[in-house]
Design an enzyme around this catalytic site. Structure first.
Site, PDB file in Angstrom:
ATOM      1  N   ALA A  20       0.884  -1.163   0.000  1.00 15.88           N
ATOM      2  CA  ALA A  20       0.000   0.000   0.000  1.00 15.88           C
ATOM      3  C   ALA A  20       0.920   1.210   0.000  1.00 15.88           C
ATOM      4  O   ALA A  20       1.607   1.436   0.986  1.00 15.88           O
ATOM      5  CB  ALA A  20      -0.911   0.003   1.227  1.00 15.88           C
ATOM      6  N   CYS A  21       0.947   1.961  -1.072  1.00 20.55           N
ATOM      7  CA  CYS A  21       2.083   2.839  -1.319  1.00 20.55           C
ATOM      8  C   CYS A  21       1.662   4.226  -1.797  1.00 20.55           C
ATOM      9  O   CYS A  21       0.490   4.523  -1.939  1.00 20.55           O
ATOM     10  CB  CYS A  21       2.988   2.200  -2.384  1.00 20.55           C
ATOM     11  SG  CYS A  21       3.136   0.415  -2.258  1.00 20.55           S
ATOM     12  N   GLY A  22       2.677   5.048  -2.084  1.00 22.82           N
ATOM     13  CA  GLY A  22       2.460   6.335  -2.722  1.00 22.82           C
ATOM     14  C   GLY A  22       3.021   6.308  -4.124  1.00 22.82           C
ATOM     15  O   GLY A  22       4.145   5.853  -4.341  1.00 22.82           O
ATOM     16  N   GLN A 233       6.903   5.354  -3.753  1.00 23.55           N
ATOM     17  CA  GLN A 233       7.391   5.120  -2.387  1.00 23.55           C
ATOM     18  C   GLN A 233       6.592   3.945  -1.834  1.00 23.55           C
ATOM     19  O   GLN A 233       5.367   3.982  -1.791  1.00 23.55           O
ATOM     20  CB  GLN A 233       7.165   6.369  -1.536  1.00 23.55           C
ATOM     21  CG  GLN A 233       7.349   6.157  -0.047  1.00 23.55           C
ATOM     22  CD  GLN A 233       8.786   5.896   0.346  1.00 23.55           C
ATOM     23  OE1 GLN A 233       9.648   6.734   0.153  1.00 23.55           O
ATOM     24  NE2 GLN A 233       9.052   4.730   0.899  1.00 23.55           N
ATOM     25  N   ASN A 255      -0.241   1.392  -6.567  1.00 26.96           N
ATOM     26  CA  ASN A 255      -0.653   1.521  -5.172  1.00 26.96           C
ATOM     27  C   ASN A 255      -1.907   0.686  -4.988  1.00 26.96           C
ATOM     28  O   ASN A 255      -2.929   0.941  -5.622  1.00 26.96           O
ATOM     29  CB  ASN A 255      -0.944   2.985  -4.815  1.00 26.96           C
ATOM     30  CG  ASN A 255      -1.608   3.103  -3.452  1.00 26.96           C
ATOM     31  OD1 ASN A 255      -1.343   2.304  -2.564  1.00 26.96           O
ATOM     32  ND2 ASN A 255      -2.475   4.081  -3.294  1.00 26.96           N
TER      33      ASN A 255
END
Length: 531
Positions: A20-22, A233, A255
């Protein structure tokens, strides 16, 4: 499995890993390359750092990186002192390679790459040691740090154009990866190819957002220019971070989660022998196994997207095939577009789940959202032809007076910038063009057999009450099943609606006899980002 991640053991299974990201990108609509785009991409990355993760070691990140167009002038100047003379832009490819620190393993990997390049009819130009500075990274990251080198490959006589060459670079990479994986040379250390392309270059690693350009001094060089920068990220929700699983991958940054992953991988493997491609020809067989064991969901998706694009699908077409809109039973969708999705549903299962997916091939860049729209993705367009897309707004400090449009990606919609055409192609135009390119409804009518069109069959004689009861008991049906599940289905033709909670024990732990199908459960997304 390399030592970046543990083997399957106890309750840990690498197949259950999720992210679960940016994610974000900046691009110049007209394709004007500059170092400012690189710097702004890195700024977006730093401003998404709260969407990443930090371990007990404050200098150890889950992974971060940036994907750029190949900076031709920069590479020419840094290669010249090494005696590497690059052909014209587009006629050479650059591979970013993570290599083992052990000299013997590293030499074996490099020799394999060089031999494969020659076997595939291309010409190796040379190697470059990529400058890195590990002062900024934590001790736990240094323990698994690879040697980073770039390999330069010239287009061979067998490749008639740039597209054929790009396809051949894809084949070279897959042949090398599969050979290394099968040989065991680098299984105890890092071997990975972040990118091998004549269009794009990826700088990434097991880094924090603010460590990317500190680790790779190349990115601070004013000669490093690009018209796009795709950044990511990583927040590995319940997984182990590693150098290879940092994003961006070769074509995407992602994401969310792909819940249908196990089925998608199985279906890709199952259709191996029914696949054919005029463009890939005999090279198609060299690509298998297409999806390696132990990869993340987004890495597997990237492999599937690469195959479709190499096989001749346009980037947008392939993305529509992999992440379709909610088309079934949608009365508001145009008939042509519904026929497009229905036709392709027979070719590829949707890679489904809450996902925001940014994608690029170096000439186009865009993003799409899953059909439920469960991941955030917002974009803005400025008056000087810049487009910024990210998991949230505010990733760059842009005055409101310069913004000509600001909006969000909606469920199932796609946003695409074609830098060769120098314009944004909106969702409606893009999908209308693709759905109208072929007579999909006609093809469906010629090939589909609808159950409603079949002649009626003879009605089976109903069972006697006692015989029916015996069978129901033998197969484990209960009064509750009949009353709450079977009766509503028989009456309405729809699955019964119940509560979200179920306090009965799962079948394998119950001391009561259960129907066989109770032992199977559908996977469902249980990890979500905070708003």
């Amino acid at each position: 499995m390399s030592r970046w991640r543990p083997e399957r053991q106890g309750l840990y299974d690498p197949r259950n890993e999720h992210d679960a990201c940016g994610v974000g990108f900046i691009a110049h609509i007209k394709g004007r390359a500059s170092h400012a785009v690189v710097r702004q991409g890195l700024k977006i990355l730093e401003n998404l750092s709260h969407r990443g993760a930090v371990g007990a070691d404050p200098l150890a990140g889950d992974g971060a990186g940036i994907l750029l167009q190949i900076p031709d002038a920069f590479l020419r100047e840094v290669c010249a002192p090494r005696g590497i003379e690059l052909p014209p832009r587009g006629e050479y490819g650059v591979g970013m390679i993570f290599l083992p620190r052990d000299p013997t393993s590293r030499a074996s990997c490099e020799a394999l790459i060089e031999q494969t390049v020659a076997d595939e009819g291309q010409r190796l130009l040379g190697w470059r040691d990529v400058p890195t500075s590990n002062i900024c990274i934590g001790e736990s990251v240094k323990a698994v740090e690879p040697v980073v080198r770039q390999v330069f490959i010239a287009r061979g006589d067998r490749c008639r154009d740039a597209a054929t060459f790009e396809r051949k670079l894809f084949v070279i990479r897959k042949v090398v990866e599969n050979a290394v994986r099968g040989s065991g040379w680098a299984q105890s250390e890092c071997f990975y190819v972040p990118s091998l392309s004549s269009r794009t270059l990826v700088y990434k690693g097991m880094l924090l957002a603010n460590q990317v350009d500190a680790y790779y001094p190349d990115l601070k060089d004013e000669r490093m220019v690009s018209a796009l920068a795709l950044v990511h990220q990583r927040f590995s929700t319940n997984t182990f971070p590693s150098w290879d699983l940092a994003h961006p991958f070769r074509m995407i940054a992602h994401n969310g989660e792909i819940n249908t992953l196990r089925g998608n991988i199985n279906w890709m493997a199952a259709r191996r022998h029914s696949m054919s491609s005029e463009l890939l020809g005999e090279d198609l067989e060299k690509l298998w196994p297409l999806i390696a064991e132990g990869q993340s969901d987004s890495a597997c998706f990237d492999n599937a997207l690469e195959l479709l694009v190499a096989g001749g699908y346009s980037l947008a077409h392939a993305m529509m095939l992999l992440i379709p809109e909610a088309w079934y039973g949608n009365p508001l969708m145009q008939e042509k577009r519904r026929a497009f999705y229905e036709y392709h549903a027979a070719l590829m299962e949707p890679w489904d789940g809450p996902a925001a997916m940014a994608f690029t091939d170096g000439r186009q860049i865009g993003a799409t959202l899953d059909r439920n729209g469960l991941r955030p993705a917002r974009y803005l367009i400025t008056d000087d032809d810049m487009v910024v897309m990210a998991s949230e707004m505010g990733v760059l400090d842009i005055p409101e007076s310069r913004i000509v449009k600001k909006w969000r990606l909606q469920p199932g919609k796609m946003f695409l910038i074609d830098m060769e055409q120098g314009r944004i192609i909106d969702d409606a135009e893009l999908k209308d063009a693709l759905s109208g390119a072929h007579p999909y409804q006609q093809w469906l009518d010629q090939t589909q057999v609808l159950l409603s069109s079949l002649p009626p069959s003879k009605t089976a004689a109903p069972l006697a009450a006692e015989a029916l009861l015996d069978r129901q008991q033998a197969f484990g049906y209960t009064q509750e099943d009949l009353r709450l599940l079977m009766a509503p289905m028989a009456a309405t033709g729809q699955e019964a609606v119940g509560s979200m909670g179920a306090d009965n024990p799962i079948a394998v732990l119950s001391n009561k006899p259960k129907p066989l199908f109770n032992y199977f459960k559908q996977n469902f997304a249980q990890v979500t980002n905070p708003p």
